[in-house]
Design an enzyme around this catalytic site. Structure first.
Site, PDB file in Angstrom:
ATOM      1  N   GLY A   8       0.838  -1.207   0.000  1.00  0.00           N
ATOM      2  CA  GLY A   8       0.000   0.000   0.000  1.00  0.00           C
ATOM      3  C   GLY A   8       0.865   1.246   0.000  1.00  0.00           C
ATOM      4  N   GLY A  11      -0.544   4.868  -0.914  1.00  0.00           N
ATOM      5  CA  GLY A  11      -1.650   5.450  -0.143  1.00  0.00           C
ATOM      6  C   GLY A  11      -1.198   6.602   0.738  1.00  0.00           C
ATOM      7  N   GLN A  12      -2.119   7.089   1.568  1.00  0.00           N
ATOM      8  CA  GLN A  12      -1.833   8.279   2.392  1.00  0.00           C
ATOM      9  C   GLN A  12      -0.634   8.047   3.319  1.00  0.00           C
ATOM     10  OE1 GLN A  12      -4.547   9.297   5.557  1.00  0.00           O
ATOM     11  NE2 GLN A  12      -3.927  11.433   5.606  1.00  0.00           N
ATOM     12  N   ILE A  35      -0.747  -1.955  -5.947  1.00  0.00           N
ATOM     13  CA  ILE A  35      -1.690  -2.765  -6.730  1.00  0.00           C
ATOM     14  C   ILE A  35      -1.899  -2.093  -8.079  1.00  0.00           C
ATOM     15  CG2 ILE A  35      -2.962  -3.935  -4.865  1.00  0.00           C
ATOM     16  CD1 ILE A  35      -5.094  -1.666  -5.195  1.00  0.00           C
ATOM     17  N   TYR A 143     -15.284  -1.852   8.858  1.00  0.00           N
ATOM     18  CA  TYR A 143     -13.896  -1.436   9.073  1.00  0.00           C
ATOM     19  C   TYR A 143     -13.468  -1.795  10.495  1.00  0.00           C
ATOM     20  CZ  TYR A 143      -9.927   1.860   9.315  1.00  0.00           C
ATOM     21  OH  TYR A 143      -8.691   2.438   9.451  1.00  0.00           O
ATOM     22  N   LYS A 147     -10.710  -4.402  11.972  1.00  0.00           N
ATOM     23  CA  LYS A 147      -9.574  -3.906  12.774  1.00  0.00           C
ATOM     24  C   LYS A 147      -9.444  -4.692  14.082  1.00  0.00           C
ATOM     25  CE  LYS A 147      -7.715  -1.121  10.003  1.00  0.00           C
ATOM     26  NZ  LYS A 147      -6.417  -1.532   9.425  1.00  0.00           N
TER      27      LYS A 147
HETATM   28  C1  AKB Z   1     -10.950   6.429   8.842  1.00  0.00           C
HETATM   29  O1  AKB Z   1     -11.512   7.504   9.091  1.00  0.00           O
HETATM   30  O2  AKB Z   1     -11.526   5.442   8.401  1.00  0.00           O
HETATM   31  C2  AKB Z   1      -9.479   6.308   9.172  1.00  0.00           C
HETATM   32  C3  AKB Z   1      -9.283   5.821  10.556  1.00  0.00           C
HETATM   33  C4  AKB Z   1      -9.471   6.729  11.698  1.00  0.00           C
HETATM   34  O3  AKB Z   1      -8.947   4.690  10.757  1.00  0.00           O
HETATM   35  N1  AKB Z   1      -8.848   7.570   8.976  1.00  0.00           N
END
Ligand code: AKB
Length: 331
Positions: A8, A11-12, A35, A143, A147
């Site tokens: 990655g 990315g940022q 990628i 997400y 995590k």
């Molecule tokens: C998001 O906002 O999804 C990310 C994070 C805080 O993990 N920047």
């Protein structure tokens, strides 16, 4: 850490972390993994090796690890929180199946692995103020689910197989090199771009919504320092709370207006992002990271704001003018 694969890398975080690692370890191979469709360009491409590294293709990763004698993998492949809600199956595939591929390779080939966690690993039942290191983690976003599972799986590989997995829970990250893509905290980056360009900023997050935030140089320092930390001091591994500042949209607007008084902002709240933000901590307690590997951020909101404006003005070829109404000189 000598030969590193950054998955990655465009990315940022990856675009800056790869360059920082190349400066820190000039003798090593710091491979910019990418990628298709997100190939490295410019200095990132020219300053070191790069390779296609799709986390869903274990053989592809194993070949890179062999070719460059990789000892450390930074796994930054992820769909951020808002976009993961739109594509939950893809988020699971990248974040979980991808991680499993990486951990298996790390087990076989003795690599250390950094996979970031996030404030997104917490949920509505988590204490929101001074969120402790070890507390309730029941996120409701895909997400967040990935995590928490990342933290558990990474700890599992450490305890069961001795794989050197380490991680931090990143707050929203603010930077000027590469834009984030599809996060809940993206507003805190985009507002600086709008301010510097003289555009009105439409804020998707409600006034009064506090979230932890951090300037990119501190995030990069954390990513390097945790992997360099003395393992005998680590009581935790996956993953450490790290914090630098906590603010809500009005605090940020007022801070930027101290430097660019012409900034205009209105609200158009995005219900998906707002629900996620409401479930996240207001501010985390990072004392374990401070005790176990001497974590300490350098930037507060004022220092970050000055640096962001300076660098964005450079990026867009704008003159440096402090405390002047932006509308006087914006293009
Ligand atoms: C998001 O906002 O999804 C990310 C994070 C805080 O993990 N920047």
């Amino acid at each position: 850490m000598k030969n590193v694969l950054v998955i990655g890398s465009t990315g940022q975080i990856g675009s800056e972390l790869t360059m920082k690692l190349r400066k820190l370890y000039p003798e090593g191979n710091i491979v910019a993994g990418f990628i298709q469709g997100a190939e490295p360009k410019g200095i990132l491409l020219e300053s070191g090796p790069s390779a296609e590294a799709d986390v869903r293709n274990g053989q592809m990763l194993a070949d890179i690890v062999d070719k460059y004698q990789i000892d450390t993998i930074y796994n930054l492949a992820a769909l951020l929180s808002a976009v993961a809600e739109k594509k939950p199956l893809l988020a699971w595939d990248i974040q979980m199946n991808g991680l499993l591929n990486i951990l298996e390779i790390a087990r076989e080939k003795h690599c250390a692995v950094f996979t970031p966690s996030s404030i997104g690993s917490f949920g509505p039942e988590t204490p929101h103020q001074g969120t402790p290191q070890d507390t309730i983690q029941r996120p409701r976003s895909m997400y967040g689910v990935t995590k928490v599972a990342t933290e558990l799986l990474s700890d599992y590989y450490f305890h069961k197989y001795g794989v050197d997995t380490r991680s931090v829970r990143f707050p929203g990250l603010i930077s000027y090199t590469t834009l984030p893509g599809g996060g809940t905290t993206d507003y805190a980056v985009e507002i600086y771009y709008a301010a510097v360009k003289g555009e009105e900023f439409v804020c998707p997050i409600q006034a009064g919504t506090y979230m932890d935030m951090m300037y990119m140089p501190d995030a990069l320092k954390a990513a390097v320092d945790i992997m360099e930390a003395d393992p005998t001091r680590l009581k935790h591994r996956n993953s450490f709370n790290i914090a630098a500042m906590s603010f809500e949209p009005e605090t940020l607007r007022k801070k930027i207006q101290e430097h660019i008084p012409g900034l205009r902002m209105r609200y158009e709240v995005d219900p998906v992002r707002q629900a996620i933000a409401n479930s996240w901590p207001d501010s985390m307690d990072d004392s374990c990271a401070r005790e176990e590997w001497d974590w300490k951020p350098s930037y507060d909101l004022e220092e970050m704001t000055v640096d962001m404006i300076l660098n964005l003005r450079k990026k867009f070829g704008l003159a440096q003018m402090n405390n002047l109404d932006h509308t006087l000189w914006a293009p």
